[in-house]
Write a protein that holds these residues in place. Structure first.
Motif, mmCIF file in Angstrom:
data_model
loop_
_atom_site.group_PDB
_atom_site.id
_atom_site.type_symbol
_atom_site.label_atom_id
_atom_site.label_comp_id
_atom_site.label_asym_id
_atom_site.label_seq_id
_atom_site.Cartn_x
_atom_site.Cartn_y
_atom_site.Cartn_z
ATOM 1 N N GLN A 331 35.870 30.660 41.704
ATOM 2 C CA GLN A 331 36.973 30.832 40.751
ATOM 3 C C GLN A 331 37.155 32.318 40.422
ATOM 4 O O GLN A 331 36.562 32.838 39.477
ATOM 5 N N ARG A 332 38.006 32.965 41.201
ATOM 6 C CA ARG A 332 38.208 34.408 41.044
ATOM 7 C C ARG A 332 38.754 34.786 39.670
ATOM 8 O O ARG A 332 38.485 35.874 39.161
ATOM 9 N N GLU A 333 39.505 33.905 39.065
ATOM 10 C CA GLU A 333 40.102 34.232 37.770
ATOM 11 C C GLU A 333 39.027 34.503 36.717
ATOM 12 O O GLU A 333 39.227 35.296 35.799
ATOM 13 N N GLN A 337 38.515 37.580 33.829
ATOM 14 C CA GLN A 337 38.248 37.300 32.413
ATOM 15 C C GLN A 337 37.014 38.058 31.934
ATOM 16 O O GLN A 337 36.932 38.461 30.772
ATOM 17 N N ARG A 373 42.234 43.798 41.052
ATOM 18 C CA ARG A 373 42.631 42.445 41.434
ATOM 19 C C ARG A 373 42.880 42.365 42.940
ATOM 20 O O ARG A 373 42.474 41.409 43.605
ATOM 21 N N ASP A 377 40.807 40.034 45.518
ATOM 22 C CA ASP A 377 41.524 39.051 46.336
ATOM 23 C C ASP A 377 41.145 39.161 47.809
ATOM 24 O O ASP A 377 41.254 38.192 48.570
#
Length: 379
Positions: A331-333, A337, A373, A377
């Motif tokens: 879960q890259r998000e 965070q 980011r 990615d």
């Protein structure tokens, strides 16, 4: 300033000693800064003379030996006997292994055990273990009776080349790594390379993430040499890495000028990956390996790092079975965070270390969250 000198340890036959040991060559690195001075001993069979080495530098009597549930069964009794043979009175304290133990609550529990054992301001703390133990035992030493001496006995390659040097101690919070801590330099570091033989291969390999980081930011020659490193003779490599880190720390002990921040190459993203994986999915060095790959992507865009040098870095990481890609389902998000809680952010601004070429690095204030980011990615 770092000064290296050699001396021979003669065999001992003192009544009550652990064992008589053969004569060994010990490299003693004299680490100096504006307000600190301590030796780091690097060699083999050093634990057999632990009591003698400690007595030489610490004329005290009582101590706590802090270790974890993985390391204590291997070395705690040996260390305890070694200290007792030199008339120290050690109190063993064992905590659960793993990053989850690096908390204020665990530090308080250790302090309570030390109080119950009667340890006072004339006592000292021995940290026997990897980076987690070094961090929390150093933090306890920094706060107990407002500060008592700390002896580092690292048992992992990563701790020998990195976390045992420089005086940074601390614990984690739910928000991030090492957000509570203190600068508290050790009184003595003892790197017995023989203990590395007990490490599982994955644990051993993660130490090369920090070694490769040091090469990227400060030593192009060492980077080349790592392609054919002699794993049977690690003492010279450990000494070189101690020299690199201690020289950087001496220039900027409390991270005021940005010089010490160079040691954070790969750590901005690496720490966020650790937290996103709940400190379970990746070992510290594995997360830093991924952070280094991300930092190289940013460096290509912001510092002109050539593509072939980026590829050489990735190849070297993979040579030691360190990851260069995140698992497809990660879960890259959660990484994004975690990023704002990292200590490399100041007043909401990103302080990101980039490398224009292997052997050099600098701090940049021009890296944006979008740059990070994009790099994540690509992992």
């Amino acid at each position: 300033m770092v000064r290296v000198y050699q001396y021979n340890a003669e065999p001992i036959n003192r009544p009550g000693s652990v064992d008589s040991v053969r004569s060994v060559s010990v490299a003693a690195l004299e680490i100096r800064g504006p307000a600190y001075h301590y030796p780091a001993l690097v060699g083999s069979n050093l634990l057999a003379r632990l009591g003698d080495y400690t007595r030489k530098y610490l004329p005290r009597e009582t101590c706590a030996v802090i270790s974890d549930s993985n390391i204590a069964p291997l070395f705690a009794d040996h260390v305890k006997r070694g200290l007792a043979s030199a008339d120290f009175q050690p109190t063993p304290i064992t905590i659960p292994a793993g990053e989850k133990s690096k908390t204020l609550q665990q530090a308080a529990a250790i302090c309570d055990q030390m109080i119950a054992a009667g340890l006072d301001r004339q006592s000292f703390v021995v940290g026997l273990g990897g980076g987690v133990i070094g961090d929390i035992s150093g933090f306890v030493a920094a706060i107990y009776h407002r500060g008592i001496p700390h002896v580092q006995i690292p048992t992992t390659l990563l701790a020998m080349v990195d976390s045992s040097i420089g005086g940074k101690t601390g614990v984690n919070t739910s928000a991030g790594k090492n957000l509570i801590g203190a600068i508290h330099h050790p009184a003595l570091v003892i790197d017995d390379v023989d203990v590395l033989k007990t490490l599982p291969r994955r644990e051993f390999n993660q130490g090369f993430a920090e070694i490769i980081k040091h090469a990227i930011i400060a030593d192009a020659e060492m980077f080349v040499g790592l392609k054919n490193v002699d794993l049977e003779d690690l003492a010279p490599l450990i000494r070189r890495n101690i020299e690199i880190k201690s020289k950087i720390v001496a220039k900027d002990e409390r991270d005021r000028t940005g010089e010490r921040a160079l040691l954070n190459f790969g750590h901005t993203v690496g720490h966020a990956i650790e937290r996103a994986g709940n400190y379970r999915e990746f070992l510290h060095g594995e997360a830093i390996s991924l952070g280094i790959v991300a930092a190289c992507s940013v460096s290509m865009k912001k510092a002109g790092l050539p593509r072939d040098q980026r590829d050489a870095i990735v190849d070297l990481l993979q040579r030691f079975d360190l990851p260069a890609r995140l698992p497809p389902n990660f879960q890259r998000e959660k990484i994004f965070q975690a990023l704002p809680y990292d200590k490399k952010f100041e007043s909401g601004k990103i302080r990101f270390v980039v490398t224009p070429r292997i052997g050099s690095a600098h701090l940049s204030n021009e890296v944006t969250m979008e740059d990070i980011r994009e790099a994540v990615d690509q992992l």
